[in-house]
Design a protein around this motif. Structure first.
Motif, short mmCIF file in Angstrom:
data_model
loop_
_atom_site.label_atom_id
_atom_site.label_comp_id
_atom_site.label_asym_id
_atom_site.label_seq_id
_atom_site.Cartn_x
_atom_site.Cartn_y
_atom_site.Cartn_z
N ASP A 56 15.03 15.31 4.72
CA ASP A 56 14.43 13.96 4.68
C ASP A 56 13.95 13.65 3.27
N GLU A 57 14.15 12.39 2.89
CA GLU A 57 13.74 11.97 1.56
C GLU A 57 12.23 12.03 1.45
N ALA A 58 11.75 12.11 0.21
CA ALA A 58 10.31 12.27 -0.03
C ALA A 58 9.56 10.94 -0.02
N GLU A 59 10.27 9.84 -0.11
CA GLU A 59 9.58 8.54 -0.16
C GLU A 59 10.31 7.53 0.74
N HIS A 60 9.49 6.80 1.53
CA HIS A 60 10.06 5.82 2.48
C HIS A 60 9.29 4.49 2.35
N LYS A 61 10.07 3.40 2.35
CA LYS A 61 9.47 2.06 2.24
C LYS A 61 9.60 1.31 3.58
N LEU A 62 8.44 0.79 4.08
CA LEU A 62 8.41 0.06 5.36
C LEU A 62 7.94 -1.39 5.10
N LEU A 63 8.73 -2.38 5.56
CA LEU A 63 8.37 -3.80 5.47
C LEU A 63 7.96 -4.29 6.88
N ILE A 64 6.69 -4.64 7.01
CA ILE A 64 6.16 -5.04 8.34
C ILE A 64 5.98 -6.56 8.37
N VAL A 80 13.15 -0.57 7.04
CA VAL A 80 12.68 0.83 7.00
C VAL A 80 13.86 1.69 6.54
N THR A 81 13.54 2.70 5.72
CA THR A 81 14.64 3.54 5.19
C THR A 81 15.19 4.48 6.21
N ALA A 82 14.35 4.90 7.17
CA ALA A 82 14.82 5.83 8.21
C ALA A 82 14.19 5.41 9.52
N HIS A 83 15.00 4.83 10.40
CA HIS A 83 14.49 4.33 11.67
C HIS A 83 14.03 5.44 12.59
N SER A 84 14.56 6.65 12.38
CA SER A 84 14.21 7.74 13.29
C SER A 84 12.89 8.40 12.93
N LEU A 85 12.29 8.06 11.77
CA LEU A 85 11.09 8.76 11.32
C LEU A 85 9.81 8.02 11.72
N PHE A 86 9.81 6.69 11.68
CA PHE A 86 8.55 5.96 11.86
C PHE A 86 8.67 4.92 13.00
N GLY A 87 7.59 4.75 13.65
CA GLY A 87 7.49 3.75 14.73
C GLY A 87 6.26 2.87 14.54
N GLY A 114 0.82 -1.20 0.00
CA GLY A 114 0.00 0.00 0.00
C GLY A 114 0.86 1.26 0.00
N VAL A 115 0.31 2.37 -0.50
CA VAL A 115 1.02 3.66 -0.57
C VAL A 115 0.24 4.66 0.26
N GLU A 116 0.95 5.34 1.19
CA GLU A 116 0.34 6.37 2.02
C GLU A 116 1.07 7.70 1.79
N GLU A 117 0.29 8.79 1.50
CA GLU A 117 0.86 10.14 1.32
C GLU A 117 0.47 10.99 2.52
N ILE A 118 1.52 11.63 3.11
CA ILE A 118 1.27 12.51 4.26
C ILE A 118 1.95 13.84 4.02
N PRO A 119 1.40 14.91 4.59
CA PRO A 119 2.05 16.23 4.43
C PRO A 119 3.40 16.22 5.10
N ARG A 120 4.29 16.99 4.57
CA ARG A 120 5.63 17.08 5.13
C ARG A 120 5.64 17.80 6.46
N ASN A 121 4.64 18.60 6.73
CA ASN A 121 4.67 19.43 7.93
C ASN A 121 3.95 18.80 9.13
N VAL A 122 3.66 17.45 9.10
CA VAL A 122 2.97 16.82 10.23
C VAL A 122 3.92 16.74 11.41
N ASN A 123 3.34 16.72 12.59
CA ASN A 123 4.14 16.66 13.82
C ASN A 123 4.43 15.21 14.22
N VAL A 151 4.47 -1.07 3.15
CA VAL A 151 3.81 0.25 3.13
C VAL A 151 4.84 1.28 2.61
N VAL A 152 4.44 2.00 1.53
CA VAL A 152 5.31 3.07 0.97
C VAL A 152 4.72 4.40 1.41
N VAL A 153 5.53 5.20 2.16
CA VAL A 153 5.08 6.51 2.67
C VAL A 153 5.73 7.61 1.82
#
Length: 786
Positions: A638-646, A613-620, A576-585, A662-664
């Motif tokens: 930060d890169e514009a696209e991140h891939k997460l394997l769950i 995960v491409t960036a461990h510090s961004l997603f939990g 799945g692909v999820e798009e989020i604004p860059r300015n989220v907290n 999940v591709v963010v």
């Protein structure tokens, strides 16, 4: 007539009625006596009479019924022919040796047949034949008679003895023709005593010696005779003979008097003087031999002393002739008779003879069944020979008297049960009425044989077994066992499964040991519990059986991998692909991964983890809910696209797993709003599909839940058995579609739980593996097995 039977019949109607009543009471055991008459000295094998015919017995069944003569006598004179039913002479019978007397000589036989058990009495009368000649104790007898002896003087001759009886015994005595003497016979009881009577005075100067012949003749045909040579010496006068104080002396003694006791004393006087008046006592020479062995006479005093022991059972009366002679020339002699009667003492205990015995008795025998016939005898007489018989042991048997005294049947007086008592020792006591009392005991050992009167029994009315799913088809899954109180074939059990249950066709039982095998592999997700009945049947005739209800609970195994419900792409892959604004907290919810496992409990408890995960510090990632959140705010670098394997895996012993990608994508806020509008339409379709499946699942689970609740309430209200099962399914879509199943068995509550049930205070210490211990509202902990 020889061999002809005569039944005792009486014209007296009262006696006939009494006899008929005895027949009704004792059945076939109370029958009339058969009486036969035969002469002595018959050849062996001679037929006395046909007993079977006279008793109305079937000749063809005599061998099978063990037709025989039973007797307590050591010498058997008769036997029965089992083929013809005839009573035959086994060996020659000498009446004189058997009966010793002139009275009626009879022998009583007991004829026994079995199946049914009967005993008949046969009396055989032995008649006399003239097979003995009269005989004198001595061949010669001498008398010395004074020449002035008065005519009419009597001189006792030796009495002849003839063992034959009745008409064959001695009838007359004859004397050779002479001028001075004649013979006279005196009858006393059954004895005939011959006397030589002087009919004319003697003259010594003419003839000093006379020789005569006395002949004893019996009444048989042909007649037999014996001769006594009598010589008479004529002496000068001694004209007074001794005179006894009594012609007959009578005395009574007990049979236990000691040897040496003086029995009596005879007394005689003689008025002559000198040698002619001096008296000497002697025993008559005509006495039987045993009298000389038992008694002795003092020649001077006339005392009769006991020389040997006397026995009432052998001889009740002794007759002794005593002679008193003076010492004159010639001596004069006179005789008296001493009658000694022996009185009975209680010196013989009763004797118990078991004429027939059935050592084995079936436990279903009815009260009154005959198991043995006994006869009781006592050699004593009168009150000393009166016998009282009884069973002294506490057993379900009793004595039934027969129509004849001292003949008894041992019969059952109650119902028997081999399972309670399998062996009895029946103690029979026979006590006489003498003083002191004498008793005899006889023990009969009786075995009780088994009949099939006990059904097989299982240890419980219902049995409960647990079976893991995916069992090997054809393998043994558990075993049942029953017991039977009977023995031998009546206790040999076979097992079978009662038909009528659809699942029974998938089960097989070993008929010998009760091992139950499954012919198919069970799936917990398809079938969670079932029940059937096992029937145990014994091998008795007729066979008896019982059944037991077996409750089987299928236990879950981890045989289903997790299924990803979201994200699911259009081609069916978990992407799945999820798009989020860059300015989220930080803490912003990016998306949530949803998964489902068909297993339950720990096997269906899912955990989520980030594999790549491409960036461990961004997603939990929340490991329980599958929620993906931002860990911090995004920066320009930060890169514009991140891939997460769950990775989604369950908690089984060997865990199964699935993965989702999940591709963010990070977009500018304005683009995010525009993309959201475009995406919303596309995502609505996808969500609609997911929602459709979720609704179907939720609906099914809810329906099962409601049905389980209704069944649970109904069963609680009706107070159903402890083996009733309740199932409860719950849904939780907080990351995982999970469920739990609850049921109760006996006093235990079982719960198969989902993943969230381990959180909080629901589970208390003591849980392990697939078992959770749940707090009981009644204050007790309940063990829950998974």
């Amino acid at each position: 007539m020889m061999g002809s039977p005569r039944r005792h019949r009486s014209s007296d109607s009262r006696r006939f009625n009494l006899y008929f009543s005895l027949l009704l009471i004792f059945g076939k055991h109370a029958v009339a006596e058969l009486r036969y008459s035969i002469p002595e000295e018959m050849k062996e094998g001679t037929s006395v009479g046909n007993v079977a015919k006279d008793l109305g017995l079937d000749k063809t069944s005599l061998i099978d019924r063990r037709f025989r003569v039973v007797s307590g006598s050591k010498d058997a004179f008769f036997e029965v022919n089992p083929n013809s039913g005839a009573l035959q002479i086994l060996k020659k019978i000498d009446r004189e040796e058997l009966c010793h007397g002139s009275g009626v000589c009879t022998m009583e036989l007991k004829i026994l047949v079995e199946n049914p058990l009967e005993m008949h009495h046969v009396v055989v009368e032995i008649t006399d034949i003239n097979d003995h000649s009269p005989g004198f104790p001595e061949k010669e007898q001498q008398f010395k008679i004074a020449e002035h002896t008065s005519p009419g003087t009597r001189f006792q001759l030796h009495a002849a003895r003839d063992p034959d009886a009745g008409i064959n015994s001695i009838r007359t005595y004859t004397l050779t023709s002479n001028d001075h003497f004649e013979i006279d016979v005196s009858q006393s009881d059954e004895d005939k005593t011959p006397y030589l009577v002087l009919k004319k005075s003697l003259d010594r100067e003419q003839k000093s010696k006379h020789v005569l012949f006395v002949t004893a003749v019996d009444g048989g045909k042909p007649q037999r005779s014996g001769t006594l040579n009598v010589s008479i010496i004529v002496l000068d006068t001694n004209d007074n003979r001794p005179v006894f104080s009594q012609d007959t002396y009578q005395v009574e003694i007990y049979e236990n008097v000691p040897v040496g006791t003086i029995v009596t004393r005879v007394n005689a006087t003689d008025t002559d003087e000198g040698n002619n008046g001096e008296i000497e006592f002697t025993l008559s020479k005509a006495l039987s031999r045993n009298i000389y062995d038992i008694f002795e006479l003092n020649r001077v005093s006339g005392e009769i002393k006991l020389k040997g022991a006397v026995d009432f059972e052998e001889t009740e009366i002794y007759k002794i002739d005593v002679e008193a002679s003076d010492k004159g020339t010639p001596p004069l002699t006179s005789r008296c008779r001493v009658i000694i009667k022996v009185k009975d003492v209680n010196d013989n205990p009763p004797e118990i003879e078991v004429t027939s015995l059935s050592n084995t008795v079936s436990e279903d025998s009815k009260p009154g069944t005959v198991i043995s016939l006994i006869s009781v005898t006592d050699k004593d007489s009168g009150v000393n020979g009166k016998i009282i018989s009884s069973i002294t042991s506490d057993v379900p048997f009793e004595l039934k008297p027969s129509y004849k005294e001292n003949i008894y049947s041992v019969v059952t007086k109650g119902f028997l049960d081999r399972e309670q008592v399998s062996h009895y020792e029946i103690t029979i006591e026979a006590t006489d009425c003498g003083e002191p009392l004498l008793s005899t005991f006889k023990i009969l050992n009786i075995q009780i044989s088994d009949v099939n009167d006990n059904i097989p029994l299982f240890s419980q009315n219902t049995l409960q077994f647990y079976l893991s799913e995916n069992n090997v088809a054809g393998g043994s899954i558990f075993s049942v066992s029953a017991t039977d109180k009977d023995v031998n074939e009546n206790a040999v059990l076979s097992y079978q499964i009662a038909r009528g249950n659809e699942l029974a066709m998938f089960l097989s039982v070993n008929s010998d040991n009760g091992d139950i095998s499954a012919l198919k592999s069970f799936d917990f997700e398809t079938l969670k519990t079932f029940q059937f009945q096992v029937v145990a049947t014994d091998s008795g005739t007729p066979s008896l059986s019982s059944n037991v209800t077996v409750h089987v609970f299928i236990l879950d195994q981890n045989d289903n991998a997790p299924v990803i419900l979201y994200p699911v792409s259009s081609n069916g892959s978990a992407e799945g692909v999820e798009e989020i604004p860059r300015n989220v907290n930080a803490g912003h919810l990016v998306t949530k991964v949803r998964a489902y496992d068909a297993d339950i409990g720990y096997n269906g408890w899912l955990l989520f983890s980030l594999q790549e995960v491409t960036a461990h510090s961004l997603f939990g990632l929340d490991r329980y809910t599958g929620r993906i959140r931002t860990l911090r705010s995004f920066t320009e670098t930060d890169e514009a696209e991140h891939k997460l394997l769950i990775l989604v895996k369950d908690n089984g012993n060997v865990s199964l797993s699935a993965t989702a990608t999940v591709v963010v994508k990070l977009v500018e806020p304005r683009e995010a709003f525009a993309a959201a509008d475009v995406k919303s339409a596309t995502k609505d379709d996808e969500d609609n599909n997911v929602t459709f499946y979720l609704m179907i699942t939720l609906g099914s689970v809810s329906t099962l839940f409601l049905i389980s609740i209704i069944v649970l309430i109904a069963m609680q209200c009706s107070k159903s058995t402890d083996y009733t099962s309740k199932y409860l399914q719950e849904t939780n879509y907080d990351g995982t579609l999970c469920h739990s199943i609850q049921y109760r068995s006996g006093d235990k509550r079982y719960m198969l739980v989902g993943p969230r049930m381990s959180i909080g205070s629901t589970i208390v210490p003591g849980s392990h593996a697939n078992t959770l211990v749940l707090p009981d509202r009644r204050g007790t902990s309940t063990e829950v097995r998974l």
